[in-house]
Design a protein around this motif. Structure first.
Motif, PDB file in Angstrom:
ATOM      1  N   LYS A 193     -18.774 -12.872 -95.703  1.00 19.62           N
ATOM      2  CA  LYS A 193     -18.851 -12.955 -94.314  1.00 19.62           C
ATOM      3  C   LYS A 193     -17.754 -12.174 -93.807  1.00 19.62           C
ATOM      4  O   LYS A 193     -17.040 -12.560 -92.719  1.00 19.62           O
ATOM      5  CB  LYS A 193     -18.946 -14.345 -93.661  1.00 19.62           C
ATOM      6  N   THR A 243     -13.718 -13.797 -84.371  1.00 18.48           N
ATOM      7  CA  THR A 243     -13.008 -15.142 -83.930  1.00 18.48           C
ATOM      8  C   THR A 243     -12.027 -14.839 -83.080  1.00 18.48           C
ATOM      9  O   THR A 243     -11.923 -15.245 -81.855  1.00 18.48           O
ATOM     10  CB  THR A 243     -12.367 -15.911 -85.259  1.00 18.48           C
ATOM     11  N   ARG A 258     -13.576 -23.963 -73.328  1.00 13.20           N
ATOM     12  CA  ARG A 258     -14.454 -25.376 -73.381  1.00 13.20           C
ATOM     13  C   ARG A 258     -13.636 -26.458 -72.587  1.00 13.20           C
ATOM     14  O   ARG A 258     -12.376 -26.332 -72.389  1.00 13.20           O
ATOM     15  CB  ARG A 258     -14.860 -26.189 -74.784  1.00 13.20           C
ATOM     16  N   SER A 317     -14.664 -21.655 -76.566  1.00 10.96           N
ATOM     17  CA  SER A 317     -16.050 -22.138 -76.645  1.00 10.96           C
ATOM     18  C   SER A 317     -17.160 -21.433 -77.447  1.00 10.96           C
ATOM     19  O   SER A 317     -18.083 -22.117 -78.004  1.00 10.96           O
ATOM     20  CB  SER A 317     -16.603 -22.381 -75.487  1.00 10.96           C
ATOM     21  N   ALA A 376     -22.886 -18.738 -77.598  1.00 11.85           N
ATOM     22  CA  ALA A 376     -23.600 -18.222 -78.552  1.00 11.85           C
ATOM     23  C   ALA A 376     -24.127 -16.945 -78.033  1.00 11.85           C
ATOM     24  O   ALA A 376     -24.529 -15.838 -78.680  1.00 11.85           O
ATOM     25  CB  ALA A 376     -24.867 -19.285 -78.801  1.00 11.85           C
ATOM     26  N   SER A 408     -22.414 -16.937 -88.349  1.00 14.60           N
ATOM     27  CA  SER A 408     -22.841 -17.963 -87.087  1.00 14.60           C
ATOM     28  C   SER A 408     -21.742 -18.397 -86.317  1.00 14.60           C
ATOM     29  O   SER A 408     -20.529 -18.379 -86.634  1.00 14.60           O
ATOM     30  CB  SER A 408     -23.475 -19.047 -88.010  1.00 14.60           C
ATOM     31  N   ARG A 409     -22.040 -18.898 -85.300  1.00 16.16           N
ATOM     32  CA  ARG A 409     -20.880 -19.675 -84.412  1.00 16.16           C
ATOM     33  C   ARG A 409     -20.344 -20.773 -85.247  1.00 16.16           C
ATOM     34  O   ARG A 409     -19.107 -20.848 -85.011  1.00 16.16           O
ATOM     35  CB  ARG A 409     -21.771 -20.175 -83.088  1.00 16.16           C
ATOM     36  N   ASP A 410     -21.039 -21.413 -85.894  1.00 17.91           N
ATOM     37  CA  ASP A 410     -20.264 -22.400 -86.514  1.00 17.91           C
ATOM     38  C   ASP A 410     -19.205 -21.694 -87.871  1.00 17.91           C
ATOM     39  O   ASP A 410     -18.029 -22.444 -87.935  1.00 17.91           O
ATOM     40  CB  ASP A 410     -21.480 -23.213 -87.704  1.00 17.91           C
ATOM     41  N   ASP A 411     -19.478 -20.504 -88.270  1.00 20.70           N
ATOM     42  CA  ASP A 411     -18.416 -19.875 -89.205  1.00 20.70           C
ATOM     43  C   ASP A 411     -17.111 -19.497 -88.340  1.00 20.70           C
ATOM     44  O   ASP A 411     -15.963 -19.647 -88.650  1.00 20.70           O
ATOM     45  CB  ASP A 411     -19.133 -18.518 -89.506  1.00 20.70           C
ATOM     46  N   ALA A 454     -16.185 -21.142 -85.633  1.00 23.90           N
ATOM     47  CA  ALA A 454     -15.707 -22.439 -85.143  1.00 23.90           C
ATOM     48  C   ALA A 454     -14.870 -23.084 -86.387  1.00 23.90           C
ATOM     49  O   ALA A 454     -13.566 -23.546 -86.194  1.00 23.90           O
ATOM     50  CB  ALA A 454     -16.572 -23.602 -84.538  1.00 23.90           C
ATOM     51  N   ALA A 455     -15.311 -22.859 -87.460  1.00 24.12           N
ATOM     52  CA  ALA A 455     -14.815 -23.324 -88.750  1.00 24.12           C
ATOM     53  C   ALA A 455     -13.344 -22.360 -89.135  1.00 24.12           C
ATOM     54  O   ALA A 455     -12.370 -23.099 -89.496  1.00 24.12           O
ATOM     55  CB  ALA A 455     -15.645 -23.289 -90.030  1.00 24.12           C
TER      56      ALA A 455
END
Length: 454
Positions: free
Chosen positions: A74, A81, A90, A156, A159, A211-214, A216-217
């Motif tokens: 990735k 990011t 957020r 935030s 997406a 992904s968005r989760d990637d 955020a992590a």
């Protein structure tokens, strides 16, 4: 209608004001720089230079969050990011404070424009972060610092905007894959670094997999207070700088120790000839070579100026361009990183002259490794480097960039004050020894894009 400065919008007035005031204070950067350093209770490291010449404040916050930290498969997470820090914020409530509201991309931009502040930042191989330039008056300064602090801690990652940014990156990758210079640089990274993170490049597939989760992590793991390096330069006191650093980092969580990265591979002989219809061949030669903080840094800096970093006065230019007319320009450089960064020689030459130009480059480098520079070349290089040093610190922004490098890589606080003295101390023997330790002509990666292999 005629406009006066007072009638200009803030985002037009600020650059004009900075330019005029900078011209008044040009001489200040030539004096010795007193770098103050301390560590906050949350672990953030602060580097500060006080300068009241102009009413402007520059600052940056950086983290060990560059592309070398991208997850396997990735590559591009770090860049996305960082790019999306300002796409939306957020809602968050800090202990003992008010709720900070949701903001969208346009509202964030307007918030900075309303106070005539300029936001920047980016992501590289080692580090990533954000920067800010603002007037030093308290109202504007406090609002700008608060907004930057929120950007670092409360993105935030909407997406829909992630999808937009991914599409832009993918389009850029596809375009770059048609350009011989981009193809060559990608191939050189692979040839020199193999599977090491420094050898990875963004691909359409790697961006599509994110992904968005990637994001955020990655943000949660790397944008943390105890790994932050805060650089501040300008018109505030030490007490104000401390308060600014605390405000910038107070929303950030604490992070765990980052995993050790694999060592960079040993230099090795690799050749990659890539056919391309370009009228000229793009040639790159080099190897992993120089780490930040290496005691050979100054000998290599001076030596490389003589070899290929000095433009028209360099050995490579004399041999490749002036004597033989094989290329309009040829260069060499060392790029020090947290782990050994690349040494690289590059040029473009007519397809029919590719093999000849490559031979001249290799012969010139081999001779330089064997004999080193002459005393006359050494003196000329020192005179140029020492004489031009003031241009490296002739603005707040350049000093800020140097502070960030000093802080991130743990360089000595007197690095800038002793820079010219360290250059002056370099001898011919130092250069020969340093180049001998770092480079071997028989262990170089070579990439040619254009002519096929003869």
């Amino acid at each position: 209608m005629r406009q006066t400065f007072s009638s200009l919008p803030g985002h037009f007035l600020f650059p004009i004001l900075v330019l005029l005031l900078s011209l008044l204070g040009m001489g200040s950067a030539h004096a010795a720089l007193q770098i103050q350093h301390w560590t906050l209770a949350n672990g953030a490291r602060v580097y500060f230079v006080e300068n009241h010449t102009i009413p402007v404040l520059d600052m940056s916050v950086e983290f060990d969050a560059g592309s070398r930290r991208d997850p396997e498969g990735k590559t591009g997470v770090s860049g996305l990011t960082n790019a999306m820090l300002a796409r939306g914020l957020r809602e968050a409530r800090l202990e003992g404070g008010p709720t900070e509201p949701v903001l969208n991309e346009a509202q964030i931009s307007e918030a900075f424009a309303d106070i005539a502040a300029q936001r920047g930042g980016g992501s590289g191989s080692d580090r990533a972060g954000a920067s800010l330039r603002t007037l030093s008056s308290k109202a504007e300064r406090d609002a700008a610092v608060q907004m930057l602090g929120r950007l670092l801690a409360q993105p935030s990652f909407p997406a829909d905007l992630l999808a937009r940014d991914k599409a832009r990156v993918i389009a850029s990758i596809r375009e770059s894959l048609t350009k011989p210079e981009s193809i060559a640089q990608r191939a050189f990274s692979r040839a020199a670094y193999g599977a090491h993170p420094y050898g990875r490049e963004e691909t359409v597939e790697s961006i599509q997999a994110i992904s968005r989760d990637d994001l955020a992590a990655f943000h949660a793991a790397h944008y943390v207070a105890n790994h932050a390096v805060v650089a501040i330069m300008g018109d505030v006191s030490r007490a104000d700088a401390d308060a600014i650093a605390r405000e910038l980092t107070r929303r950030l969580p604490q992070g765990t120790a980052l995993a050790a990265l694999p060592p960079t591979p040993a230099a090795r002989a690799v050749e990659d000839w890539i056919a391309h219809p370009a009228s000229q061949s793009h040639v790159l030669v080099g190897a992993p070579a120089l780490q930040r903080g290496d005691p050979d840094f100054f000998a290599l800096t001076v030596g490389n100026y003589i070899l290929g970093g000095g433009g028209f006065v360099s050995r490579l230019t004399r041999e490749v361009r002036e004597k033989r007319g094989l290329a309009y320009s040829v260069y060499s450089y060392f790029s020090p990183l947290a782990q050994p960064g690349p040494f690289q020689i590059g040029l473009q030459t007519q397809r029919a002259e590719t093999a000849n130009a490559l031979k001249v480059v290799r012969d010139t480098l081999a001779d330089y490794l064997r004999t080193g520079p002459t005393e006359a070349e050494l003196k000329a290089a020192k005179d140029n480097l020492v004489g031009g040093f003031s241009l490296r610190i002739d603005s707040n922004r350049k000093i800020l960039d140097n502070l960030a490098v000093i802080g991130f890589y743990g360089l000595p606080l007197d690095y800038l004050d002793t820079w010219t003295a360290n250059v002056e101390r370099v001898s011919v023997a130092d250069i020969r020894a340093a180049f001998g330790r770092k480079l071997a002509i028989e262990r170089m990666a070579t990439v040619v894009v254009g002519a096929g292999k003869p």
